[in-house]
Structures are given as structure tokens and as C-alpha cells.
Design a protein around this motif. Structure first.
Motif, PDB file in Angstrom:
ATOM      1  N   TYR A 176      79.603  30.996  47.971  1.00 35.80           N
ATOM      2  CA  TYR A 176      80.497  31.234  46.834  1.00 35.80           C
ATOM      3  C   TYR A 176      80.571  32.704  46.424  1.00 35.80           C
ATOM      4  CZ  TYR A 176      81.303  26.259  46.084  1.00 35.80           C
ATOM      5  OH  TYR A 176      81.693  24.959  46.234  1.00 35.80           O
ATOM      6  N   PRO A 177      79.448  33.413  46.276  1.00 33.75           N
ATOM      7  CA  PRO A 177      79.567  34.822  45.889  1.00 33.75           C
ATOM      8  C   PRO A 177      80.375  35.654  46.883  1.00 33.75           C
ATOM      9  CG  PRO A 177      77.348  34.043  45.456  1.00 33.75           C
ATOM     10  CD  PRO A 177      78.039  32.964  46.234  1.00 33.75           C
ATOM     11  N   LEU A 178      80.184  35.410  48.179  1.00 31.45           N
ATOM     12  CA  LEU A 178      80.928  36.176  49.176  1.00 31.45           C
ATOM     13  C   LEU A 178      82.418  35.872  49.089  1.00 31.45           C
ATOM     14  CD1 LEU A 178      80.884  38.094  51.611  1.00 31.45           C
ATOM     15  CD2 LEU A 178      80.559  36.076  53.076  1.00 31.45           C
ATOM     16  N   LEU A 179      82.771  34.596  48.989  1.00 27.83           N
ATOM     17  CA  LEU A 179      84.180  34.230  48.892  1.00 27.83           C
ATOM     18  C   LEU A 179      84.782  34.654  47.557  1.00 27.83           C
ATOM     19  CD1 LEU A 179      84.151  30.706  50.605  1.00 27.83           C
ATOM     20  CD2 LEU A 179      84.487  32.979  51.606  1.00 27.83           C
ATOM     21  N   ILE A 197      85.942  26.463  44.676  1.00 24.31           N
ATOM     22  CA  ILE A 197      86.343  27.737  45.270  1.00 24.31           C
ATOM     23  C   ILE A 197      87.855  27.727  45.449  1.00 24.31           C
ATOM     24  CG2 ILE A 197      85.893  26.930  47.642  1.00 24.31           C
ATOM     25  CD1 ILE A 197      85.326  30.505  46.339  1.00 24.31           C
ATOM     26  N   SER A 198      88.493  28.776  44.956  1.00 29.53           N
ATOM     27  CA  SER A 198      89.945  28.928  45.071  1.00 29.53           C
ATOM     28  C   SER A 198      90.250  30.242  45.765  1.00 29.53           C
ATOM     29  CB  SER A 198      90.599  28.916  43.685  1.00 29.53           C
ATOM     30  OG  SER A 198      90.358  27.687  43.015  1.00 29.53           O
ATOM     31  N   LEU A 200      92.351  29.880  38.451  1.00 32.05           N
ATOM     32  CA  LEU A 200      91.178  30.735  38.615  1.00 32.05           C
ATOM     33  C   LEU A 200      91.031  31.147  40.077  1.00 32.05           C
ATOM     34  CD1 LEU A 200      88.755  28.646  36.401  1.00 32.05           C
ATOM     35  CD2 LEU A 200      89.793  30.840  35.810  1.00 32.05           C
ATOM     36  N   LYS A 201      90.611  32.383  40.291  1.00 31.24           N
ATOM     37  CA  LYS A 201      90.404  32.891  41.642  1.00 31.24           C
ATOM     38  C   LYS A 201      88.925  32.893  41.989  1.00 31.24           C
ATOM     39  CE  LYS A 201      92.441  36.912  41.171  1.00 31.24           C
ATOM     40  NZ  LYS A 201      93.033  38.228  41.518  1.00 31.24           N
ATOM     41  N   GLY A 202      88.620  32.653  43.266  1.00 38.11           N
ATOM     42  CA  GLY A 202      87.244  32.750  43.725  1.00 38.11           C
ATOM     43  C   GLY A 202      86.399  31.580  43.287  1.00 38.11           C
ATOM     44  N   ALA A 203      85.129  31.871  42.966  1.00 38.69           N
ATOM     45  CA  ALA A 203      84.173  30.831  42.586  1.00 38.69           C
ATOM     46  C   ALA A 203      84.270  30.523  41.095  1.00 38.69           C
ATOM     47  CB  ALA A 203      82.759  31.279  42.941  1.00 38.69           C
ATOM     48  N   TRP A 204      84.240  29.242  40.779  1.00 35.62           N
ATOM     49  CA  TRP A 204      84.187  28.792  39.399  1.00 35.62           C
ATOM     50  C   TRP A 204      83.602  27.387  39.397  1.00 35.62           C
ATOM     51  CZ3 TRP A 204      87.600  24.643  38.046  1.00 35.62           C
ATOM     52  CH2 TRP A 204      88.598  24.347  38.982  1.00 35.62           C
ATOM     53  N   PHE A 205      83.282  26.884  38.242  1.00 31.28           N
ATOM     54  CA  PHE A 205      82.729  25.535  38.184  1.00 31.28           C
ATOM     55  C   PHE A 205      83.069  24.901  36.849  1.00 31.28           C
ATOM     56  CE2 PHE A 205      79.420  28.156  36.297  1.00 31.28           C
ATOM     57  CZ  PHE A 205      78.930  27.390  35.250  1.00 31.28           C
ATOM     58  N   PHE A 206      82.958  23.592  36.821  1.00 36.03           N
ATOM     59  CA  PHE A 206      83.083  22.885  35.548  1.00 36.03           C
ATOM     60  C   PHE A 206      82.028  21.791  35.505  1.00 36.03           C
ATOM     61  CE2 PHE A 206      85.954  20.693  38.439  1.00 36.03           C
ATOM     62  CZ  PHE A 206      85.829  19.344  38.139  1.00 36.03           C
ATOM     63  N   GLN A 207      81.707  21.367  34.295  1.00 38.74           N
ATOM     64  CA  GLN A 207      80.713  20.317  34.097  1.00 38.74           C
ATOM     65  C   GLN A 207      81.375  19.109  33.457  1.00 38.74           C
ATOM     66  OE1 GLN A 207      77.556  22.247  31.909  1.00 38.74           O
ATOM     67  NE2 GLN A 207      76.580  22.974  33.789  1.00 38.74           N
ATOM     68  N   VAL A 208      80.979  17.928  33.931  1.00 36.55           N
ATOM     69  CA  VAL A 208      81.520  16.678  33.403  1.00 36.55           C
ATOM     70  C   VAL A 208      80.377  15.736  33.057  1.00 36.55           C
ATOM     71  CG1 VAL A 208      83.625  16.882  34.764  1.00 36.55           C
ATOM     72  CG2 VAL A 208      81.710  15.568  35.667  1.00 36.55           C
ATOM     73  N   ARG A 209      80.681  14.813  32.181  1.00 40.04           N
ATOM     74  CA  ARG A 209      79.744  13.732  31.874  1.00 40.04           C
ATOM     75  C   ARG A 209      80.552  12.447  31.739  1.00 40.04           C
ATOM     76  NH1 ARG A 209      74.388  14.411  29.937  1.00 40.04           N
ATOM     77  NH2 ARG A 209      73.488  12.443  29.267  1.00 40.04           N
TER      78      ARG A 209
END
Length: 423
Positions: free
Chosen positions: A269-272, A182-183, A230-239
Motif C-alpha cells: 500500500y505505501p508504495l502504490l 487501493i485506488s 480518494l487516490k492511493g491507499a485508504w481504509f474504512f472501518q465498519v461494524r
């Protein structure tokens, strides 16, 4: 504030609904281009003909934006984000990054090129590999759909010749994680919460739990945030690679369906996400308790039932094994709010009011309490009331009422269809 979610029946759209349905300053509107679960979840719902590939999408969304006085559009699918990001004639704001970042995140090849200088992306492979296994995934896609381990040159050659654009990279044998981020409105990272992907179905993590933060993953979150803003909610995936070093799989500038896990630990997250894209200041307060989220299909119902009064049994219905039935209590408050009368119709051996008091059930929730102390049928107490339904655990009682009164009757296993959860 009026918020439009498109497509609202996706797993992302359903999480947005769950997170925002009780937000006092947000009024949700759902839109989908295919018949989906959204119409069972969003009270204000509309079906449109255009999808993300249609040039008519923006015009159809604008018509609804004007009709509903929409303040913000929330995308609920990866393919919608670049379309909204490039839509200069959209009649309101959309919770998406700029066109360049949207296009970069949508294509994993572009993501790797953009972030290669950070030293976090896996080694990519052009042409046939020198050794196997390697990993293949569509350059444009979501989740793990279409991704596979490639064990030999024959399969690799087949995928190279396939019409779909694949990205080939080193094989990462370690554990995989999603990192919810969250940013704020300036793109400053406020929190990064890694979680496991313990069971995956159709590319969606259906069992997930918080994972311990590691310096490598935390540094990766800060580096991506600084690069993409990036603003608001975002995500990344790692392995993890064979040395236990995290390597990036993808970045998505949107809400994830499984962000519900972090919502249970204090970050909505959706609200923020809404606040960030409207430029509102906020802070986060993450909780540290252990929680596991497991997801499965759930049922929602649309019925033709219409009734003004409910006749409800007490023993083994409203109160079961010495405990209150929570679903029926929820229904009692729903009926009270809607002005639907409820009659408690019982053969209770003691005093019904004493039983209600013992279980902290307010008697004012009932229009009246009918205490049958003889062997007269419950149908006689209902009489000619045809605008009603009857709920009782006893098949004999239900059969009598249905045959004598002609009204719908329900056992406990069927009352969930009466609960209204749309918002």
C-alpha cells in the motif's frame, strides 16, 4: 525519488518504512516533532520543533524539502493530513486529498453527513436517547481512542456536557472490520481487502487476519470510492448492526499501520500510494493465502560501539544444534557490505571448512579462519587488536578475552544490537 515521512515514528510511519525501505526507486527521509522511535528506524532523520498544530510547521518542512530535494511528503498521522491539504505554499507535492475531502474524513460528523445518502452510516442521536445502549466517540480522533458504549442517561448527559465534541450513534453489537483499499491516480478502486480486528490496543489493531469479503462490504467500498474519489491507499472501518448489516464507523485517506497484513498478501500500500499521488500507472495482484499478523513492541538499539574487526566463534554460535544462526548470517553479510573484517575463531573438533560447506556458509565471508587445536586461550589469537569485538557463546571465553584484550564481548542474546535496520 526522495520521500519525506512526517511524523515518522508513528505506527503509520513505521509501516511506511517497512514497506519502502527496499524500494529501489525511493529514498526515505524521516521527520518527527517529538522524540520517538523514528530516529532508530530512519537512517536520514531530523527532529523539528513544530507539530501539526503549529503555524511554523510548513516553514520547517519546506526547509527540509529544499535541503533534501524532497519529491513527495507522506503524512503519518490523521492530524497532519488536513494541514498538508490546505498548505498551498508547500514546496513539493503531498500524498493527501483536497482540503474538502481531508476535512470531511477528519471529522466523523462531516463524514456521516457527506455519506448519509449512501445508506451506510449508523443512525445518529441528538440530545438524550430514547433507549440505551448507544455508542459515543469523539467527532475528531483516530482509531477507537475515546470511544465507548454508553449504557444510561447519566453517562450520556456527562458526555454531552463534556468539553470534547462527541458523536453519538446507534450501538452496533456485531463484529468490527477494517477494509484496506487501493485506488489508482484517477480515484478508481482497484481492490478492497477486509480484515479482522481481533485484538486492539490504544486504538490500533495488533492482531488481524483477512476476513471473507461480503457483498455489503464490497458495495460499501465501491460507494465510498465513487463519492470521495480518494487516490492511493485508504481504509474504512465498519461494524455490523444487530441484523448483520455493515455500518460505517470512519474513513481515513491514509496508510494504516496494519496494512502490513495486506502487504504480506501482495499489495504494498505505501508504495502504490506513492505511485498514485505521482500519477504513475499500476495494477494490483492480491494473493489469497491465509496469514495472521500479531504485533508487539520490538527493540531497536543505538550504541557507541565502533570496531573494524569481528572475532566470531563457530560451534554453538554461528551454528547451533545443526542449523545456521540466521541473525549472525545477516550480520556477516552486513559486515561484508561495510568492509568490516570477520575472523572465524574456533575450536571445532573437525575441519572448519567442511562444517562451513555442510551448512552452505561461504568461507569468503571471513578474513581468515583461525583453528585452535590446543588449549591456548582465544585472547592469544586476538592479541593486541583493540579495534575489535568478540562474539562467543562461552562465558569463560568471553571473560578471558575481555580481561586480556579489553575489547567488547557478546553472547548470542546481545548481538541484535549490532544489526543495522535503518533505511
Amino acid at each position: 525519488m526522495n520521500v519525506l515521512v512526517f511524523p515518522c515514528g508513528s505506527e503509520i510511519g513505521l509501516e511506511i518504512h517497512a514497506a519502502l525501505r527496499h524500494a529501489k526507486d525511493i529514498r526515505l527521509h524521516g521527520v518527527s516533532s517529538v522524540p520517538d522511535h523514528g530516529e532508530f528506524v530512519y537512517a536520514r532523520y531530523r527532529h523539528i520543533g513544530a507539530d501539526a498544530r503549529s503555524p511554523a510547521l510548513i516553514d520547517e518542512l519546506n526547509a527540509l524539502i529544499d535541503e533534501w530535494a524532497i519529491d513527495l511528503v507522506l503524512p503519518a498521522h490523521d492530524s497532519v493530513i488536513p494541514v498538508l491539504a490546505m498548505a498551498s505554499r508547500l514546496h513539493c507535492a503531498a500524498a493527501v486529498p483536497g482540503p474538502d475531502i481531508a476535512a470531511t474524513c477528519r471529522d466523523k460528523r462531516l463524514t456521516y453527513v457527506r455519506l448519509a445518502h449512501l445508506g451506510i452510516v449508523p443512525a445518529t442521536i441528538d440530545g438524550l436517547a430514547d433507549g440505551y445502549p448507544i455508542f459515543a466517540k469523539p467527532a475528531v480522533g483516530q482509531g477507537s481512542q475515546g470511544a465507548e458504549r454508553v449504557d444510561d442517561s447519566d453517562r450520556h448527559r456527562y458526555l454531552l456536557e463534556n468539553a470534547r465534541d462527541y458523536l453519538f450513534s446507534e450501538y452496533l453489537p456485531g463484529a468490527e472490520y477494517t477494509v484496506d483499499c487501493i485506488s489508482d491516480a484517477t480515484g478508481t478502486l482497484l481492490d478492497a481487502a477486509p480484515r479482522t480486528r481481533e485484538r486492539v490496543k490504544s486504538g490500533i489493531s495488533v492482531r488481524t487476519a483477512p476476513a471473507a469479503a461480503t457483498p455489503g462490504v464490497g458495495a460499501m467500498a465501491k460507494a465510498i470510492a465513487a463519492e470521495l474519489a480518494l487516490k492511493g491507499a485508504w481504509f474504512f472501518q465498519v461494524r455490523m448492526d444487530r441484523h448483520g448489516v455493515p455500518k460505517l464507523l470512519e474513513v481515513a485517506p491514509r496508510i494504516a499501520g496494519s496494512m502490513a497484513l495486506s502487504r504480506m498478501r501482495g499489495i504494498n500500500y505505501p508504495l502504490l500510494h506513492v505511485y498514485a499521488h505521482l500519477g504513475k500507472p499500476f495494477s494490483v495482484l492480491a494473493q489469497g493465502h491465509a496469514v495472521v499478523m500479531d504485533r508487539a513492541l520490538c527493540n531497536r538499539y543505538r550504541t557507541s560501539l565502533s570496531y573494524a574487526r569481528v572475532y566470531l566463534d563457530l560451534d554453538d554460535t554461528l551454528v547451533i544444534d545443526g542449523a545456521v544462526n540466521p541473525l549472525l548470517m545477516a550480520l556477516l553479510y552486513q559486515w561484508h557490505a561495510r568492509g568490516t573484517a570477520v575472523v572465524l575463531l574456533t575450536r571445532h573438533a573437525g575441519q572448519p571448512l567442511e562444517c562451513l560447506a555442510r551448512h552452505r556458509i561461504c568461507p569468503d565471508l571471513f578474513e581468515r579462519i583461525v583453528h585452535l587445536q590446543d588449549r591456548s586461550p582465544k585472547s592469544a589469537a586476538i592479541g593486541g587488536d583493540r579495534d575489535a569485538i568478540f562474539i562467543d557463546d562461552s562465558y569463560r571465553e568471553r571473560r578471558d578475552v575481555h580481561m586480556a584484550c579489553g575489547i567488547p564481548v557478546f553472547d548470542l542474546d546481545a548481538v541484535e544490537q549490532l544489526l543495522e535496520l535503518r533505511a
